[in-house]
Design a protein around this motif. Sequence first.
Motif, PDB file in Angstrom:
ATOM      1  N   ILE A  24       0.838  -1.200   0.000  1.00 10.35           N
ATOM      2  CA  ILE A  24       0.000   0.000   0.000  1.00 10.35           C
ATOM      3  C   ILE A  24       0.877   1.255   0.000  1.00 10.35           C
ATOM      4  O   ILE A  24       0.603   2.233  -0.703  1.00 10.35           O
ATOM      5  CB  ILE A  24      -0.944   0.012   1.226  1.00 10.35           C
ATOM      6  CG1 ILE A  24      -1.947  -1.141   1.130  1.00 10.35           C
ATOM      7  CG2 ILE A  24      -1.697   1.343   1.318  1.00 10.35           C
ATOM      8  CD1 ILE A  24      -2.896  -1.067  -0.039  1.00 10.35           C
ATOM      9  N   GLY A  25       1.950   1.212   0.794  1.00  6.13           N
ATOM     10  CA  GLY A  25       2.879   2.346   0.839  1.00  6.13           C
ATOM     11  C   GLY A  25       3.522   2.605  -0.507  1.00  6.13           C
ATOM     12  O   GLY A  25       3.657   3.760  -0.941  1.00  6.13           O
ATOM     13  N   TRP A  26       3.895   1.536  -1.195  1.00  3.42           N
ATOM     14  CA  TRP A  26       4.514   1.678  -2.520  1.00  3.42           C
ATOM     15  C   TRP A  26       3.518   2.233  -3.532  1.00  3.42           C
ATOM     16  O   TRP A  26       3.868   3.091  -4.360  1.00  3.42           O
ATOM     17  CB  TRP A  26       5.048   0.317  -2.973  1.00  3.42           C
ATOM     18  CG  TRP A  26       5.651   0.357  -4.348  1.00  3.42           C
ATOM     19  CD1 TRP A  26       6.757   1.052  -4.743  1.00  3.42           C
ATOM     20  CD2 TRP A  26       5.170  -0.325  -5.520  1.00  3.42           C
ATOM     21  NE1 TRP A  26       6.995   0.853  -6.091  1.00  3.42           N
ATOM     22  CE2 TRP A  26       6.036   0.004  -6.581  1.00  3.42           C
ATOM     23  CE3 TRP A  26       4.100  -1.185  -5.749  1.00  3.42           C
ATOM     24  CZ2 TRP A  26       5.859  -0.484  -7.864  1.00  3.42           C
ATOM     25  CZ3 TRP A  26       3.926  -1.682  -7.030  1.00  3.42           C
ATOM     26  CH2 TRP A  26       4.804  -1.341  -8.070  1.00  3.42           C
ATOM     27  N   LEU A  27       2.276   1.766  -3.469  1.00  2.00           N
ATOM     28  CA  LEU A  27       1.235   2.293  -4.352  1.00  2.00           C
ATOM     29  C   LEU A  27       1.002   3.786  -4.087  1.00  2.00           C
ATOM     30  O   LEU A  27       0.793   4.577  -5.012  1.00  2.00           O
ATOM     31  CB  LEU A  27      -0.073   1.515  -4.164  1.00  2.00           C
ATOM     32  CG  LEU A  27      -0.084   0.070  -4.665  1.00  2.00           C
ATOM     33  CD1 LEU A  27      -1.392  -0.611  -4.280  1.00  2.00           C
ATOM     34  CD2 LEU A  27       0.123   0.018  -6.168  1.00  2.00           C
ATOM     35  N   PHE A  28       1.057   4.167  -2.813  1.00  2.00           N
ATOM     36  CA  PHE A  28       0.881   5.572  -2.437  1.00  2.00           C
ATOM     37  C   PHE A  28       2.020   6.419  -3.005  1.00  2.00           C
ATOM     38  O   PHE A  28       1.791   7.509  -3.541  1.00  2.00           O
ATOM     39  CB  PHE A  28       0.834   5.687  -0.916  1.00  2.00           C
ATOM     40  CG  PHE A  28       0.515   7.073  -0.435  1.00  2.00           C
ATOM     41  CD1 PHE A  28      -0.783   7.557  -0.462  1.00  2.00           C
ATOM     42  CD2 PHE A  28       1.517   7.896   0.046  1.00  2.00           C
ATOM     43  CE1 PHE A  28      -1.080   8.840  -0.026  1.00  2.00           C
ATOM     44  CE2 PHE A  28       1.240   9.172   0.487  1.00  2.00           C
ATOM     45  CZ  PHE A  28      -0.067   9.646   0.453  1.00  2.00           C
ATOM     46  N   ILE A  29       3.246   5.905  -2.904  1.00  2.00           N
ATOM     47  CA  ILE A  29       4.411   6.625  -3.445  1.00  2.00           C
ATOM     48  C   ILE A  29       4.283   6.792  -4.950  1.00  2.00           C
ATOM     49  O   ILE A  29       4.533   7.865  -5.508  1.00  2.00           O
ATOM     50  CB  ILE A  29       5.713   5.869  -3.101  1.00  2.00           C
ATOM     51  CG1 ILE A  29       5.992   5.958  -1.600  1.00  2.00           C
ATOM     52  CG2 ILE A  29       6.892   6.424  -3.883  1.00  2.00           C
ATOM     53  CD1 ILE A  29       7.133   5.069  -1.141  1.00  2.00           C
ATOM     54  N   ASN A  30       3.878   5.706  -5.636  1.00  2.00           N
ATOM     55  CA  ASN A  30       3.704   5.785  -7.088  1.00  2.00           C
ATOM     56  C   ASN A  30       2.573   6.729  -7.463  1.00  2.00           C
ATOM     57  O   ASN A  30       2.617   7.389  -8.501  1.00  2.00           O
ATOM     58  CB  ASN A  30       3.431   4.383  -7.666  1.00  2.00           C
ATOM     59  CG  ASN A  30       4.710   3.613  -7.920  1.00  2.00           C
ATOM     60  OD1 ASN A  30       5.737   4.194  -8.240  1.00  2.00           O
ATOM     61  ND2 ASN A  30       4.666   2.318  -7.743  1.00  2.00           N
ATOM     62  N   GLY A  31       1.531   6.761  -6.599  1.00  2.00           N
ATOM     63  CA  GLY A  31       0.423   7.684  -6.844  1.00  2.00           C
ATOM     64  C   GLY A  31       0.891   9.128  -6.804  1.00  2.00           C
ATOM     65  O   GLY A  31       0.492   9.946  -7.639  1.00  2.00           O
ATOM     66  N   ILE A  32       1.758   9.444  -5.853  1.00  2.00           N
ATOM     67  CA  ILE A  32       2.311  10.801  -5.752  1.00  2.00           C
ATOM     68  C   ILE A  32       3.164  11.109  -6.977  1.00  2.00           C
ATOM     69  O   ILE A  32       3.088  12.201  -7.552  1.00  2.00           O
ATOM     70  CB  ILE A  32       3.140  10.945  -4.457  1.00  2.00           C
ATOM     71  CG1 ILE A  32       2.229  10.846  -3.235  1.00  2.00           C
ATOM     72  CG2 ILE A  32       3.899  12.273  -4.450  1.00  2.00           C
ATOM     73  CD1 ILE A  32       2.974  10.831  -1.920  1.00  2.00           C
ATOM     74  N   ALA A  33       4.003  10.129  -7.385  1.00  2.00           N
ATOM     75  CA  ALA A  33       4.867  10.323  -8.561  1.00  2.00           C
ATOM     76  C   ALA A  33       4.033  10.528  -9.823  1.00  2.00           C
ATOM     77  O   ALA A  33       4.345  11.386 -10.662  1.00  2.00           O
ATOM     78  CB  ALA A  33       5.797   9.121  -8.732  1.00  2.00           C
ATOM     79  N   LEU A  34       2.953   9.736  -9.957  1.00  2.00           N
ATOM     80  CA  LEU A  34       2.077   9.867 -11.121  1.00  2.00           C
ATOM     81  C   LEU A  34       1.364  11.213 -11.109  1.00  2.00           C
ATOM     82  O   LEU A  34       1.199  11.857 -12.148  1.00  2.00           O
ATOM     83  CB  LEU A  34       1.056   8.727 -11.121  1.00  2.00           C
ATOM     84  CG  LEU A  34       0.137   8.622 -12.344  1.00  2.00           C
ATOM     85  CD1 LEU A  34       0.963   8.415 -13.600  1.00  2.00           C
ATOM     86  CD2 LEU A  34      -0.860   7.488 -12.167  1.00  2.00           C
ATOM     87  N   SER A  35       0.969  11.654  -9.910  1.00  2.00           N
ATOM     88  CA  SER A  35       0.324  12.957  -9.760  1.00  2.00           C
ATOM     89  C   SER A  35       1.264  14.073 -10.202  1.00  2.00           C
ATOM     90  O   SER A  35       0.881  14.980 -10.945  1.00  2.00           O
ATOM     91  CB  SER A  35      -0.096  13.159  -8.303  1.00  2.00           C
ATOM     92  OG  SER A  35      -0.409  14.511  -8.045  1.00  2.00           O
ATOM     93  N   ASN A  36       2.519  14.010  -9.738  1.00  2.00           N
ATOM     94  CA  ASN A  36       3.509  15.027 -10.108  1.00  2.00           C
ATOM     95  C   ASN A  36       3.787  15.016 -11.603  1.00  2.00           C
ATOM     96  O   ASN A  36       3.945  16.078 -12.223  1.00  2.00           O
ATOM     97  CB  ASN A  36       4.810  14.805  -9.333  1.00  2.00           C
ATOM     98  CG  ASN A  36       4.664  15.135  -7.862  1.00  2.00           C
ATOM     99  OD1 ASN A  36       3.770  15.877  -7.464  1.00  2.00           O
ATOM    100  ND2 ASN A  36       5.538  14.585  -7.038  1.00  2.00           N
ATOM    101  N   PHE A  37       3.837  13.796 -12.178  1.00  2.00           N
ATOM    102  CA  PHE A  37       4.074  13.674 -13.622  1.00  2.00           C
ATOM    103  C   PHE A  37       2.952  14.347 -14.417  1.00  2.00           C
ATOM    104  O   PHE A  37       3.188  15.067 -15.379  1.00  2.00           O
ATOM    105  CB  PHE A  37       4.179  12.196 -14.005  1.00  2.00           C
ATOM    106  CG  PHE A  37       4.374  11.953 -15.473  1.00  2.00           C
ATOM    107  CD1 PHE A  37       5.609  12.132 -16.069  1.00  2.00           C
ATOM    108  CD2 PHE A  37       3.297  11.559 -16.273  1.00  2.00           C
ATOM    109  CE1 PHE A  37       5.788  11.921 -17.428  1.00  2.00           C
ATOM    110  CE2 PHE A  37       3.460  11.341 -17.630  1.00  2.00           C
ATOM    111  CZ  PHE A  37       4.704  11.518 -18.212  1.00  2.00           C
TER     112      PHE A  37
END
Length: 281
Positions: A24-37
């Motif tokens: 879940i933590g990794w998905l959250f991190i990727n979600g932030i990265a995708l948001s920034n992208f």
Amino acid sequence: MKKKTSYIYSIIGIALVLFLLGTIGWLFINGIALSNFAKENVQLQIVMHDNTRPEMAKRLEDILRKQPFISKVHYISKEDALEKYVREKGEDPMLFLTDNPLYISIDVNLRPQYVVQDSINKIQQFIQQSNIVREVVYDKTVVRSLDQNLRKIGIILGIIAIILFIAVVFIIDNTVRLAMFSNRHLIKTMQMVGATRRFIARPFINSAIVSGFISAAIAVVCILALIYFSQQLIPELAAMQNIYSLAMLIAGMIALGVFISVISTYRSVIKYLKMKVDQLY
């Protein structure tokens, strides 16, 4: 043999719940990265007045490059604009006109934290203070949609993370306490021969540190394997991966696994020390 099996089951159980939390933590991190992208690709087009001289537009470009809220700046001359128009539309307006009808413009990309409606409005007002700027154009629908959807996704992931964290603490606590159940007679025997609480608890605490670390290490290896195979399937994930955030996630998993194991073990030791002998059966 029974104690050893219980110990192994405890390690595996803790590793599984830590892996779930880490995922879940990794998905959250990727979600932030995708948001920034997504936010970094929101573009503002600054259109100049028709009589703007190129050197004045270049001066504005230099000013914009120095602003903390801007990540990229791209100057587009009238000739570049015409070439882009012909390439995209498949027609050349210069076949019917004597002067290039397009304007000098500057495309800017904002830093992710500034891609919210209030910030963009202030940036727009700042840019339009220049008397050579005709208008600032951007897709308001995309910005509004990004802002709303990302906020909803963040709230949902946050709620899931909190619920899962509570569940992880509860599961690890119960797993450790069940593993300690087989040691209750040993704990009571040590107390009866005069051992202090600290002396009795020390070997169990040391064992909890080791088992918590092993469980976290297993979970971390599984998370890294999941990340590796995910990046093989979706290569774009590698470009979005934030090493610092991943390192913090791994450190958090290890700290959580060790901390909860130690606290739960200590609580179990104290619980059995307070019990009467006949309550152990």
